[in-house]
Design a protein around this motif. Sequence first.
Motif, PDB file in Angstrom:
ATOM      1  N   GLY A  68       0.956  -1.243  -0.007  1.00 32.44           N
ATOM      2  CA  GLY A  68       0.092  -0.055  -0.095  1.00 32.44           C
ATOM      3  C   GLY A  68       0.825   1.262   0.042  1.00 32.44           C
ATOM      4  O   GLY A  68       1.897   1.184   0.694  1.00 32.44           O
ATOM      5  N   ASN A  69       0.285   2.149  -0.869  1.00 29.91           N
ATOM      6  CA  ASN A  69       1.277   3.472  -0.778  1.00 29.91           C
ATOM      7  C   ASN A  69       0.258   4.789  -0.923  1.00 29.91           C
ATOM      8  O   ASN A  69      -0.916   4.490  -1.586  1.00 29.91           O
ATOM      9  N   GLY A  70       0.590   5.917  -0.442  1.00 28.83           N
ATOM     10  CA  GLY A  70      -0.565   7.024  -0.723  1.00 28.83           C
ATOM     11  C   GLY A  70      -0.517   7.697   0.821  1.00 28.83           C
ATOM     12  O   GLY A  70       0.195   7.123   1.893  1.00 28.83           O
ATOM     13  N   ALA A  71      -1.470   8.394   1.028  1.00 32.50           N
ATOM     14  CA  ALA A  71      -1.543   9.380   2.170  1.00 32.50           C
ATOM     15  C   ALA A  71      -2.189   8.528   3.254  1.00 32.50           C
ATOM     16  O   ALA A  71      -3.096   7.414   2.762  1.00 32.50           O
ATOM     17  N   THR A  72      -2.295   8.806   4.447  1.00 34.68           N
ATOM     18  CA  THR A  72      -2.976   8.219   5.451  1.00 34.68           C
ATOM     19  C   THR A  72      -4.504   8.622   5.491  1.00 34.68           C
ATOM     20  O   THR A  72      -4.941   9.678   5.054  1.00 34.68           O
ATOM     21  N   TYR A  73      -5.485   7.528   5.461  1.00 37.71           N
ATOM     22  CA  TYR A  73      -6.743   7.846   5.117  1.00 37.71           C
ATOM     23  C   TYR A  73      -7.429   8.742   6.306  1.00 37.71           C
ATOM     24  O   TYR A  73      -7.171   8.994   7.391  1.00 37.71           O
ATOM     25  N   ASP A  74      -8.051   9.731   5.830  1.00 35.31           N
ATOM     26  CA  ASP A  74      -8.733  10.672   6.215  1.00 35.31           C
ATOM     27  C   ASP A  74     -10.101  11.137   5.403  1.00 35.31           C
ATOM     28  O   ASP A  74      -9.976  11.571   4.437  1.00 35.31           O
ATOM     29  N   SER A  76     -12.120  13.219   5.782  1.00 39.33           N
ATOM     30  CA  SER A  76     -12.371  14.587   5.364  1.00 39.33           C
ATOM     31  C   SER A  76     -11.489  15.175   4.294  1.00 39.33           C
ATOM     32  O   SER A  76     -11.494  16.395   4.003  1.00 39.33           O
ATOM     33  N   ALA A  77     -10.513  14.356   3.743  1.00 36.81           N
ATOM     34  CA  ALA A  77      -9.651  14.702   2.878  1.00 36.81           C
ATOM     35  C   ALA A  77     -10.454  15.378   1.525  1.00 36.81           C
ATOM     36  O   ALA A  77     -11.570  14.826   1.292  1.00 36.81           O
ATOM     37  N   ALA A  78      -9.518  15.966   0.559  1.00 39.85           N
ATOM     38  CA  ALA A  78     -10.481  16.243  -0.644  1.00 39.85           C
ATOM     39  C   ALA A  78     -10.857  14.984  -1.499  1.00 39.85           C
ATOM     40  O   ALA A  78     -10.047  14.226  -1.531  1.00 39.85           O
ATOM     41  N   PRO A  79     -11.566  15.249  -2.497  1.00 39.07           N
ATOM     42  CA  PRO A  79     -11.979  14.261  -3.319  1.00 39.07           C
ATOM     43  C   PRO A  79     -10.748  13.756  -4.386  1.00 39.07           C
ATOM     44  O   PRO A  79      -9.840  14.597  -4.525  1.00 39.07           O
ATOM     45  N   ASP A  80     -10.849  12.494  -4.472  1.00 41.85           N
ATOM     46  CA  ASP A  80      -9.642  12.064  -5.297  1.00 41.85           C
ATOM     47  C   ASP A  80      -8.340  11.761  -4.661  1.00 41.85           C
ATOM     48  O   ASP A  80      -7.555  11.467  -5.440  1.00 41.85           O
ATOM     49  N   THR A  81      -8.328  12.076  -3.321  1.00 42.67           N
ATOM     50  CA  THR A  81      -7.231  11.864  -2.715  1.00 42.67           C
ATOM     51  C   THR A  81      -6.769  10.410  -2.794  1.00 42.67           C
ATOM     52  O   THR A  81      -7.527   9.708  -2.636  1.00 42.67           O
ATOM     53  N   LYS A  82      -5.629  10.150  -2.937  1.00 41.46           N
ATOM     54  CA  LYS A  82      -4.989   8.643  -3.190  1.00 41.46           C
ATOM     55  C   LYS A  82      -4.572   8.224  -1.632  1.00 41.46           C
ATOM     56  O   LYS A  82      -3.487   8.791  -1.125  1.00 41.46           O
ATOM     57  N   PHE A  83      -5.237   7.081  -0.914  1.00 47.23           N
ATOM     58  CA  PHE A  83      -5.025   7.061   0.221  1.00 47.23           C
ATOM     59  C   PHE A  83      -4.218   5.549   0.306  1.00 47.23           C
ATOM     60  O   PHE A  83      -4.221   4.750  -0.981  1.00 47.23           O
ATOM     61  N   GLU A  84      -3.275   5.314   1.277  1.00 50.94           N
ATOM     62  CA  GLU A  84      -2.664   4.129   1.282  1.00 50.94           C
ATOM     63  C   GLU A  84      -3.737   2.860   1.315  1.00 50.94           C
ATOM     64  O   GLU A  84      -4.500   2.778   2.094  1.00 50.94           O
ATOM     65  N   GLY A  85      -3.195   2.019   0.230  1.00 56.17           N
ATOM     66  CA  GLY A  85      -4.307   0.668   0.569  1.00 56.17           C
ATOM     67  C   GLY A  85      -3.878  -0.256   1.751  1.00 56.17           C
ATOM     68  O   GLY A  85      -2.617  -0.342   1.918  1.00 56.17           O
ATOM     69  N   PRO A  86      -5.060  -0.606   2.625  1.00 51.91           N
ATOM     70  CA  PRO A  86      -4.695  -1.278   3.614  1.00 51.91           C
ATOM     71  C   PRO A  86      -4.404  -2.751   3.607  1.00 51.91           C
ATOM     72  O   PRO A  86      -4.789  -3.346   2.408  1.00 51.91           O
ATOM     73  N   THR A  87      -3.727  -3.374   4.192  1.00 56.43           N
ATOM     74  CA  THR A  87      -3.516  -4.810   4.160  1.00 56.43           C
ATOM     75  C   THR A  87      -4.745  -5.514   4.082  1.00 56.43           C
ATOM     76  O   THR A  87      -5.740  -5.251   4.753  1.00 56.43           O
ATOM     77  N   GLY A  88      -4.938  -6.425   3.192  1.00 54.74           N
ATOM     78  CA  GLY A  88      -6.081  -7.328   3.071  1.00 54.74           C
ATOM     79  C   GLY A  88      -7.138  -6.839   2.169  1.00 54.74           C
ATOM     80  O   GLY A  88      -8.186  -7.265   1.610  1.00 54.74           O
ATOM     81  N   GLY A  89      -6.999  -5.497   1.871  1.00 52.56           N
ATOM     82  CA  GLY A  89      -7.794  -4.805   0.845  1.00 52.56           C
ATOM     83  C   GLY A  89      -7.766  -5.457  -0.438  1.00 52.56           C
ATOM     84  O   GLY A  89      -8.820  -5.661  -1.147  1.00 52.56           O
ATOM     85  N   LEU A  90      -6.627  -5.663  -0.909  1.00 55.70           N
ATOM     86  CA  LEU A  90      -6.290  -6.358  -1.987  1.00 55.70           C
ATOM     87  C   LEU A  90      -5.346  -7.557  -1.760  1.00 55.70           C
ATOM     88  O   LEU A  90      -4.383  -7.321  -0.892  1.00 55.70           O
ATOM     89  N   THR A  91      -5.622  -8.762  -2.207  1.00 54.44           N
ATOM     90  CA  THR A  91      -4.614  -9.958  -1.972  1.00 54.44           C
ATOM     91  C   THR A  91      -4.508 -10.473  -3.344  1.00 54.44           C
ATOM     92  O   THR A  91      -5.210 -10.430  -4.472  1.00 54.44           O
ATOM     93  N   VAL A  92      -3.326 -11.295  -3.511  1.00 49.18           N
ATOM     94  CA  VAL A  92      -2.883 -11.939  -4.698  1.00 49.18           C
ATOM     95  C   VAL A  92      -2.257 -13.349  -4.367  1.00 49.18           C
ATOM     96  O   VAL A  92      -1.669 -13.311  -3.313  1.00 49.18           O
ATOM     97  N   GLY A  93      -2.963 -14.332  -5.536  1.00 47.87           N
ATOM     98  CA  GLY A  93      -2.313 -15.524  -5.008  1.00 47.87           C
ATOM     99  C   GLY A  93      -1.213 -15.900  -5.969  1.00 47.87           C
ATOM    100  O   GLY A  93      -0.877 -15.374  -6.861  1.00 47.87           O
ATOM    101  N   ASN A  94      -0.256 -16.857  -5.596  1.00 47.66           N
ATOM    102  CA  ASN A  94       0.736 -17.446  -6.588  1.00 47.66           C
ATOM    103  C   ASN A  94       0.051 -17.995  -8.024  1.00 47.66           C
ATOM    104  O   ASN A  94      -1.007 -18.310  -7.918  1.00 47.66           O
ATOM    105  N   ALA A  95       1.163 -17.800  -8.850  1.00 49.92           N
ATOM    106  CA  ALA A  95       0.676 -18.336 -10.258  1.00 49.92           C
ATOM    107  C   ALA A  95       0.634 -19.666 -10.488  1.00 49.92           C
ATOM    108  O   ALA A  95       1.776 -20.548  -9.888  1.00 49.92           O
ATOM    109  N   THR A  96      -0.376 -20.352 -11.163  1.00 50.62           N
ATOM    110  CA  THR A  96      -0.344 -21.833 -11.223  1.00 50.62           C
ATOM    111  C   THR A  96      -0.225 -22.073 -13.065  1.00 50.62           C
ATOM    112  O   THR A  96      -0.855 -21.228 -13.593  1.00 50.62           O
ATOM    113  N   ALA A  97       0.267 -23.063 -13.331  1.00 53.69           N
ATOM    114  CA  ALA A  97       0.483 -23.232 -14.797  1.00 53.69           C
ATOM    115  C   ALA A  97      -0.773 -23.899 -15.348  1.00 53.69           C
ATOM    116  O   ALA A  97      -1.435 -24.678 -14.766  1.00 53.69           O
TER     117      ALA A  97
END
Length: 346
Positions: A68-74, A76-97
């Motif tokens: 995750g990268n970006g600003a700390t979640y707020d 009250s921040a301005a619209p379209d502010t990019k916030f840091e993605g939290p752990t577990g918000g997106l997950t990715v698995g290993n690739a299988t053939a």
Amino acid sequence: MKHYGKLTAAAAAGFMALSAMGVAPVFAEEPVVVTPGNDGNYTITKTLTLTDGVKPADAVTFTYSLTGNGATYDPSAAPDTKFEGPTGGLTVGNATANEGKTAYTSTLTANASAFPGPGIFTYTLAENAVDTTKAYNEGLTDTVETYTVNVSVILVDGVKTIQGISATKTGESVKATELSFAATYDPSALTVIKATSGNQDVAGTDFTFKLNIAGQKGESYNWSVVNEKDAAVTPTQTGTVVGNDNGAAEITGITLQNGWKVKVDGLSTSDKYTITETETKGYTPDADLQGKEITFTATADKTETFKNEKNGSVPTGILMSAAPYAGLVALGGIFAGLFFRRKRED
């Protein structure tokens, strides 16, 4: 209002002119939108280019990381502010053939409940470098790339909902459904050349061989026999073998004559091979290679020359049988000389 009508007409005319010239207006790539109330699942594809048609081991996998990268979640921040993605918000698995081992797929999953609230959350999706010290990864050349992934979260009837996911790579928009990475599988080749010699060497003699390989499960090897001395009579011996559950593969039915060679594609650094001549035709097989297990060790192609020799002894039986008689005659002459010399002295 009259001016507004004129502006509208001018805009319409401009679009018509663009259309007539075959030019369409360009709009920004829209994010993939999921059904409100549902989370999003997206497939990441890893494309593997195979050289010489050989395939890597079954254990080959490709892994990814999300940061995750970006600003700390707020809230009250301005619209379209990019916030840091939290752990577990997106997950990715290993690739299988897939079955052909030319594409490996993994799933990128968005989980709405893991986000602190509505907003745009940013992640860096990166592929982890392949550990080529692992035997099953030998021969892989990886292209490590990264994506910036933005997850849009909204409230629908007070429920956090994934509105959509967008992605960019080096600043260019990429469809979240087209996230892809690439790699190449390029192992080396072993070539065994047959060479015969000796005073009883007969041209055109066939010799049969087998070649055992100790590699990885699922690793494949293509082989073919070539006659470099006379391409017009090149033998058509080809085949493919695959490492079993123990990583063992055996190539049988190899027939070579003097000057012919068998080439095996698909060997990687720690693979081991054993060359065995199964029919010697009275020749002495190569003591340096016959039945000995050899580790490939090199990342470059390797060539072995399997030498056979057939020599016969020069027939010397007649000379040997006459030698004792010749010795007796010579000895008799010596005694006769001594005898007659004594007679003259008397």
